[in-house]
Design a protein around this motif. Sequence first.
Motif, mmCIF file in Angstrom:
data_model
loop_
_atom_site.group_PDB
_atom_site.id
_atom_site.type_symbol
_atom_site.label_atom_id
_atom_site.label_comp_id
_atom_site.label_asym_id
_atom_site.label_seq_id
_atom_site.Cartn_x
_atom_site.Cartn_y
_atom_site.Cartn_z
ATOM 1 N N ARG A 57 51.099 -23.216 42.382
ATOM 2 C CA ARG A 57 50.746 -24.612 42.671
ATOM 3 C C ARG A 57 51.912 -25.367 43.290
ATOM 4 N NH1 ARG A 57 47.733 -26.280 37.031
ATOM 5 N NH2 ARG A 57 49.713 -25.638 36.182
ATOM 6 N N TRP A 64 52.231 -24.474 46.902
ATOM 7 C CA TRP A 64 51.148 -25.113 47.646
ATOM 8 C C TRP A 64 51.455 -26.579 47.915
ATOM 9 C CZ3 TRP A 64 45.633 -25.995 45.236
ATOM 10 C CH2 TRP A 64 44.803 -26.592 46.194
ATOM 11 N N ILE A 107 45.510 -29.994 43.236
ATOM 12 C CA ILE A 107 46.408 -28.842 43.152
ATOM 13 C C ILE A 107 46.627 -28.469 41.695
ATOM 14 C CG2 ILE A 107 48.743 -28.015 43.647
ATOM 15 C CD1 ILE A 107 48.742 -29.819 46.118
ATOM 16 N N TYR A 142 47.369 -24.057 51.536
ATOM 17 C CA TYR A 142 47.095 -23.089 50.464
ATOM 18 C C TYR A 142 47.382 -21.674 50.957
ATOM 19 C CZ TYR A 142 44.527 -20.665 46.747
ATOM 20 O OH TYR A 142 44.176 -19.835 45.697
ATOM 21 N N ALA A 181 51.067 -21.033 51.348
ATOM 22 C CA ALA A 181 51.707 -20.821 50.044
ATOM 23 C C ALA A 181 51.486 -19.397 49.555
ATOM 24 C CB ALA A 181 51.164 -21.829 49.030
ATOM 25 N N GLU A 189 51.860 -28.521 51.472
ATOM 26 C CA GLU A 189 51.091 -29.716 51.835
ATOM 27 C C GLU A 189 52.021 -30.834 52.304
ATOM 28 O OE1 GLU A 189 47.888 -30.242 52.030
ATOM 29 O OE2 GLU A 189 46.913 -28.647 50.871
#
Length: 222
Positions: free
Chosen positions: A14, A17, A174, A209, A212, A21
């Motif tokens: 997470r 990610w 997330i 996503y 990541a 973002e």
Amino acid sequence: MIIVHHLNNSRSQRVLWLLEELGLPYEVKRYERDRKTLLAPPELLAVHPLGKSPVIQDGGLTLAESGAILEYLAGRYGADRLVPASGSPERLRYTYWMHYAEGSAMPPLLLKLVFDRIETAPMPFFAKPVARSIAARAKGMLVMPQIARHLDYMEAELATRPWFAGEQFSAADIQMSFPLEAAAARGGLDARRPRLTDFLARIHAREAYRRALDKGGPFQLK
């Protein structure tokens, strides 16, 4: 440079990610779980006293706990992105889901994992029927009904808006991704709850996503 101490198949996905973002530069230091115990390696104890992941280092700051990390990164570097406006109803929902993910949604999913492992763990033959019976009863009477209640609750919440905090994607989504990934892997989340499965499909389609995943490596919960 932000350093992410990243454990495979863990909540630290997470963090990667969110960083993608936000478009922030960062360095990943990888760690692998023990294949038998699935525990983090002892090397992480040199980073944080609990020896767990995720942990980030940002200058002189060392911070653990995925929710705290996401709130810190979004608050410091987000520039009003991924966090609803202060004082808005969306901000209150954002805060709620940031805490709900680990405080309410994850405990029954973790219990499911523990009892699943008890059922399959090596043990003396005379103990197996007893251990398996206890695990099966605990799952059937307590764990699975709780998971179902939470999934129904989350499914109903997404009937009123596309994302957990409101109309816009936020860091709360997330944060909520991990319990939903875990529920899809071992908690019975399937097409019977179309809004939650659609949520997972939409986050999986996000470019950040996928980037990541490229940075963190394969992500598969059991």
